[in-house]
Design a protein around this motif. Structure first.
Motif, PDB file in Angstrom:
ATOM      1  N   ALA A   1      -5.421  -0.574  12.718  1.00  0.00           N
ATOM      2  CA  ALA A   1      -6.677  -0.032  12.176  1.00  0.00           C
ATOM      3  C   ALA A   1      -7.184  -0.892  11.020  1.00  0.00           C
ATOM      4  CB  ALA A   1      -6.470   1.413  11.722  1.00  0.00           C
ATOM      5  N   TRP A   2      -6.280  -1.284  10.124  1.00  0.00           N
ATOM      6  CA  TRP A   2      -6.679  -2.108   8.976  1.00  0.00           C
ATOM      7  C   TRP A   2      -7.118  -3.501   9.436  1.00  0.00           C
ATOM      8  CZ3 TRP A   2      -8.397  -1.489   4.352  1.00  0.00           C
ATOM      9  CH2 TRP A   2      -8.389  -2.542   3.439  1.00  0.00           C
ATOM     10  N   ASN A   3      -6.412  -4.073  10.389  1.00  0.00           N
ATOM     11  CA  ASN A   3      -6.788  -5.392  10.899  1.00  0.00           C
ATOM     12  C   ASN A   3      -8.183  -5.381  11.523  1.00  0.00           C
ATOM     13  OD1 ASN A   3      -4.728  -7.041  10.130  1.00  0.00           O
ATOM     14  ND2 ASN A   3      -3.863  -7.332  12.155  1.00  0.00           N
ATOM     15  N   LEU A   4      -8.465  -4.356  12.310  1.00  0.00           N
ATOM     16  CA  LEU A   4      -9.774  -4.269  12.955  1.00  0.00           C
ATOM     17  C   LEU A   4     -10.882  -4.058  11.922  1.00  0.00           C
ATOM     18  CD1 LEU A   4      -8.925  -2.118  16.115  1.00  0.00           C
ATOM     19  CD2 LEU A   4      -9.470  -4.565  16.028  1.00  0.00           C
TER      20      LEU A   4
ATOM     21  N   PRO B   1     -10.842 -12.222   5.592  1.00  0.00           N
ATOM     22  CA  PRO B   1      -9.548 -12.772   6.019  1.00  0.00           C
ATOM     23  C   PRO B   1      -8.387 -12.152   5.256  1.00  0.00           C
ATOM     24  CG  PRO B   1     -10.669 -14.347   4.625  1.00  0.00           C
ATOM     25  CD  PRO B   1     -11.612 -13.190   4.788  1.00  0.00           C
ATOM     26  N   SER B   2      -8.097 -10.885   5.552  1.00  0.00           N
ATOM     27  CA  SER B   2      -6.979 -10.196   4.906  1.00  0.00           C
ATOM     28  C   SER B   2      -5.693 -10.553   5.633  1.00  0.00           C
ATOM     29  CB  SER B   2      -7.208  -8.683   4.923  1.00  0.00           C
ATOM     30  OG  SER B   2      -7.137  -8.203   6.242  1.00  0.00           O
ATOM     31  N   SER B   3      -4.592  -9.990   5.155  1.00  0.00           N
ATOM     32  CA  SER B   3      -3.281 -10.379   5.670  1.00  0.00           C
ATOM     33  C   SER B   3      -2.737  -9.390   6.691  1.00  0.00           C
ATOM     34  CB  SER B   3      -2.294 -10.516   4.514  1.00  0.00           C
ATOM     35  OG  SER B   3      -0.987 -10.633   4.998  1.00  0.00           O
ATOM     36  N   SER B   4      -2.517  -9.871   7.913  1.00  0.00           N
ATOM     37  CA  SER B   4      -1.846  -9.052   8.931  1.00  0.00           C
ATOM     38  C   SER B   4      -0.402  -8.787   8.512  1.00  0.00           C
ATOM     39  CB  SER B   4      -1.871  -9.768  10.286  1.00  0.00           C
ATOM     40  OG  SER B   4      -3.183  -9.939  10.739  1.00  0.00           O
ATOM     41  N   SER B   5       0.197  -9.743   7.818  1.00  0.00           N
ATOM     42  CA  SER B   5       1.584  -9.583   7.361  1.00  0.00           C
ATOM     43  C   SER B   5       1.691  -8.466   6.338  1.00  0.00           C
ATOM     44  CB  SER B   5       2.083 -10.899   6.744  1.00  0.00           C
ATOM     45  OG  SER B   5       1.930 -11.956   7.638  1.00  0.00           O
ATOM     46  N   HIS B   6       0.791  -8.472   5.346  1.00  0.00           N
ATOM     47  CA  HIS B   6       0.781  -7.385   4.367  1.00  0.00           C
ATOM     48  C   HIS B   6       0.566  -6.047   5.066  1.00  0.00           C
ATOM     49  CE1 HIS B   6      -0.123  -9.566   0.309  1.00  0.00           C
ATOM     50  NE2 HIS B   6       0.801 -10.182   1.015  1.00  0.00           N
ATOM     51  N   ALA B   7      -0.366  -6.038   6.019  1.00  0.00           N
ATOM     52  CA  ALA B   7      -0.674  -4.797   6.726  1.00  0.00           C
ATOM     53  C   ALA B   7       0.546  -4.262   7.462  1.00  0.00           C
ATOM     54  CB  ALA B   7      -1.829  -5.030   7.702  1.00  0.00           C
ATOM     55  N   LEU B   8       1.279  -5.147   8.139  1.00  0.00           N
ATOM     56  CA  LEU B   8       2.433  -4.713   8.929  1.00  0.00           C
ATOM     57  C   LEU B   8       3.586  -4.264   8.032  1.00  0.00           C
ATOM     58  CD1 LEU B   8       3.452  -4.378  11.805  1.00  0.00           C
ATOM     59  CD2 LEU B   8       4.378  -6.696  11.684  1.00  0.00           C
ATOM     60  N   ILE B   9       3.897  -5.065   7.014  1.00  0.00           N
ATOM     61  CA  ILE B   9       4.999  -4.721   6.105  1.00  0.00           C
ATOM     62  C   ILE B   9       4.670  -3.458   5.320  1.00  0.00           C
ATOM     63  CG2 ILE B   9       6.365  -5.506   4.144  1.00  0.00           C
ATOM     64  CD1 ILE B   9       6.944  -6.987   6.776  1.00  0.00           C
ATOM     65  N   GLY B  10       3.434  -3.364   4.812  1.00  0.00           N
ATOM     66  CA  GLY B  10       3.030  -2.170   4.076  1.00  0.00           C
ATOM     67  C   GLY B  10       3.064  -0.927   4.941  1.00  0.00           C
ATOM     68  N   SER B  11       2.579  -1.062   6.175  1.00  0.00           N
ATOM     69  CA  SER B  11       2.556   0.084   7.089  1.00  0.00           C
ATOM     70  C   SER B  11       3.966   0.549   7.444  1.00  0.00           C
ATOM     71  CB  SER B  11       1.799  -0.281   8.371  1.00  0.00           C
ATOM     72  OG  SER B  11       0.446  -0.516   8.105  1.00  0.00           O
TER      73      SER B  11
ATOM     74  N   ALA C   1      -9.109  -8.040  -1.296  1.00  0.00           N
ATOM     75  CA  ALA C   1      -8.603  -7.485  -0.033  1.00  0.00           C
ATOM     76  C   ALA C   1      -7.094  -7.666   0.053  1.00  0.00           C
ATOM     77  CB  ALA C   1      -9.292  -8.156   1.148  1.00  0.00           C
ATOM     78  N   TRP C   2      -6.596  -8.811  -0.395  1.00  0.00           N
ATOM     79  CA  TRP C   2      -5.153  -9.060  -0.377  1.00  0.00           C
ATOM     80  C   TRP C   2      -4.424  -8.025  -1.224  1.00  0.00           C
ATOM     81  CZ3 TRP C   2      -5.246 -14.991  -1.788  1.00  0.00           C
ATOM     82  CH2 TRP C   2      -5.895 -15.690  -0.763  1.00  0.00           C
ATOM     83  N   ILE C   3      -4.963  -7.771  -2.436  1.00  0.00           N
ATOM     84  CA  ILE C   3      -4.289  -6.878  -3.389  1.00  0.00           C
ATOM     85  C   ILE C   3      -4.202  -5.453  -2.855  1.00  0.00           C
ATOM     86  CG2 ILE C   3      -4.485  -5.801  -5.672  1.00  0.00           C
ATOM     87  CD1 ILE C   3      -5.682  -8.486  -6.646  1.00  0.00           C
ATOM     88  N   ILE C   4      -5.292  -4.991  -2.235  1.00  0.00           N
ATOM     89  CA  ILE C   4      -5.305  -3.586  -1.811  1.00  0.00           C
ATOM     90  C   ILE C   4      -4.622  -3.350  -0.472  1.00  0.00           C
ATOM     91  CG2 ILE C   4      -7.434  -3.175  -3.105  1.00  0.00           C
ATOM     92  CD1 ILE C   4      -8.917  -3.064  -0.411  1.00  0.00           C
TER      93      ILE C   4
ATOM     94  N   VAL D   1      -0.237   3.981   2.447  1.00  0.00           N
ATOM     95  CA  VAL D   1      -0.779   5.349   2.456  1.00  0.00           C
ATOM     96  C   VAL D   1      -1.282   5.712   3.847  1.00  0.00           C
ATOM     97  CG1 VAL D   1      -2.616   6.834   1.556  1.00  0.00           C
ATOM     98  CG2 VAL D   1      -1.368   5.297   0.001  1.00  0.00           C
ATOM     99  N   LEU D   2      -2.000   4.787   4.473  1.00  0.00           N
ATOM    100  CA  LEU D   2      -2.550   5.033   5.806  1.00  0.00           C
ATOM    101  C   LEU D   2      -1.441   5.305   6.820  1.00  0.00           C
ATOM    102  CD1 LEU D   2      -5.089   5.093   7.593  1.00  0.00           C
ATOM    103  CD2 LEU D   2      -4.860   2.610   7.879  1.00  0.00           C
ATOM    104  N   ALA D   3      -0.367   4.505   6.755  1.00  0.00           N
ATOM    105  CA  ALA D   3       0.762   4.696   7.684  1.00  0.00           C
ATOM    106  C   ALA D   3       1.483   6.010   7.410  1.00  0.00           C
ATOM    107  CB  ALA D   3       1.727   3.527   7.576  1.00  0.00           C
ATOM    108  N   GLY D   4       1.584   6.375   6.119  1.00  0.00           N
ATOM    109  CA  GLY D   4       2.227   7.641   5.770  1.00  0.00           C
ATOM    110  C   GLY D   4       1.494   8.829   6.380  1.00  0.00           C
ATOM    111  N   PHE D   5       0.169   8.839   6.229  1.00  0.00           N
ATOM    112  CA  PHE D   5      -0.634   9.915   6.815  1.00  0.00           C
ATOM    113  C   PHE D   5      -0.578   9.875   8.349  1.00  0.00           C
ATOM    114  CE2 PHE D   5      -2.920  10.148   2.658  1.00  0.00           C
ATOM    115  CZ  PHE D   5      -2.735  11.515   2.439  1.00  0.00           C
ATOM    116  N   THR D   6      -0.559   8.669   8.901  1.00  0.00           N
ATOM    117  CA  THR D   6      -0.490   8.544  10.363  1.00  0.00           C
ATOM    118  C   THR D   6       0.805   9.124  10.898  1.00  0.00           C
ATOM    119  OG1 THR D   6      -1.827   6.519  10.269  1.00  0.00           O
ATOM    120  CG2 THR D   6      -0.603   6.926  12.307  1.00  0.00           C
ATOM    121  N   PHE D   7       1.922   8.859  10.181  1.00  0.00           N
ATOM    122  CA  PHE D   7       3.200   9.427  10.638  1.00  0.00           C
ATOM    123  C   PHE D   7       3.177  10.948  10.576  1.00  0.00           C
ATOM    124  CE2 PHE D   7       7.404  11.180   9.902  1.00  0.00           C
ATOM    125  CZ  PHE D   7       8.052  10.740  11.053  1.00  0.00           C
TER     126      PHE D   7
END
Length: 332
Positions: free
Chosen positions: A92-95, A103-113, A308-311, A318-324
């Motif tokens: 969701a964040w990548n899209l 150009p945000s980070s897919s790596s940050h998104a995956l690790i954070g999620s 975008a990188w920082i956030i 948070v998004l993954a927590g709510f998704t779970f």
């Protein structure tokens, strides 16, 4: 839900993430070559896709880091659902960032999620804090290193070729850019595709399908192919941002940016560390631009990207927590 069905769903989600990562991130590795007209867009995309495939099939160290350092998948109850929630949040964040050309980070998104979903499922104590922080450190330090390397390489080029005619310099470096674009795409494959391999392996261990974080051959091949296919689609929104909105590229500066970022990414792969290829490539470009003239960097675009990188990490956690929580309510 039947365990076999959910593991199949997780694999599909993971490969979808990898496909999206292909057109979201791999665009970074060819944007400079397209911007300087070293390669036509169609050829650049074919080159990136093929070199990503080769790179993804070459290493597995980063996959093992992602599969075991954030948390121990064997100790997470409903771990397969945790991975599903993490992937949904990361996709969701990548899209979202792709749609807006950020150009945000897919790596940050995956690790954070993944961390956010683990915390929602089993509490913060379930996160391997030392392992998680070591990954975050590599994600933070690699852009700084890329900026420095980019600055040094561009400064050396300016010094060595100071007395050459601009036409001769552009002609030589335009040819060399084909090689650095290939190297850049290869290095991207060695690091980014492995993150998907790691997340699938995490799910397989959590679901009891295997006992170690060794990457199975079918996981390796499917992740490599998914990323290569995503690359072939082309991330034109990100290409525009990277190739035109940070600095004005010439073949020499494109060469310096490609070489700098590829060296940093391949070094991280050899040390089995996941890094953000987006951060690394963008930072190398900023370093190259600063070596030419500090004011040549469009710092407004850079600030937007850094924001975008920082956030990304906290937002995806948070998004993954709510998704779970939603996934648990619906299926557990």
């Amino acid at each position: 839900m039947d365990q076999h069905i959910i593991i199949i769903a997780v694999v599909i989600l993971a490969l979808s993430f990898d496909f999206i990562n292909g057109f979201h991130d791999t665009a970074n590795s060819i944007a400079t070559a397209i911007s300087t007209k070293a390669l036509k867009p169609a050829y650049a995309i074919m080159l990136a896709a093929s070199m990503n495939l080769i790179g993804a099939l070459t290493f597995t160290g980063v996959a093992k880091t992602v599969g075991g350092k954030v948390a121990n998948p064997a100790n997470i109850e409903h771990g397969v659902y945790v991975v599903a929630a993490a992937l949904i949040a990361a996709i969701a964040w990548n899209l979202f960032t792709w749609y807006y050309g950020i150009p945000s980070s897919s790596s940050h998104a995956l690790i954070g999620s993944l961390a956010g979903a683990v915390i929602a499922a089993a509490g913060i104590s379930a996160v391997n804090l030392a392992g998680f922080l070591s990954i975050v450190e590599s994600l933070i330090l690699s852009p700084l290193l890329a900026f420095t390397v980019g600055y040094i390489i561009m400064s050396l080029i300016r010094l060595i070729f100071a007395n050459f005619s601009p036409h001769k310099i552009n002609s030589r470096f335009r040819s060399l850019q084909v090689l650095t674009a290939a190297f850049q795409s290869f290095s991207h494959g060695t690091n980014d595709a492995q993150k998907t391999m790691g997340i699938i392996t995490f799910a397989l261990v959590a679901g009891g399908y295997q006992s170690t974080v060794e990457v199975q051959t079918w996981v390796k091949v499917s992740a490599a192919v998914a990323m290569a296919l995503g690359t072939s689609v082309g991330g034109w929104r990100i290409i525009k941002t990277i190739g035109t909105k940070i600095i004005k590229f010439e073949p020499a500066s494109g060469f310096a940016a490609d070489l700098s970022s590829a060296l940093v990414i391949i070094s991280a792969t050899l040390f089995k560390l996941p890094v953000s290829t987006t951060h690394v490539i963008s930072s190398a470009i900023m370093g190259v631009g600063s070596a030419k003239r500090f004011s040549s960097v469009q710092w407004g675009t850079a600030v937007t990207m850094v924001s975008a990188w920082i956030i990304t990490l906290p937002v995806t956690m948070v998004l993954a927590g709510f998704t779970f929580i939603i996934v648990r309510f619906l299926f557990l």
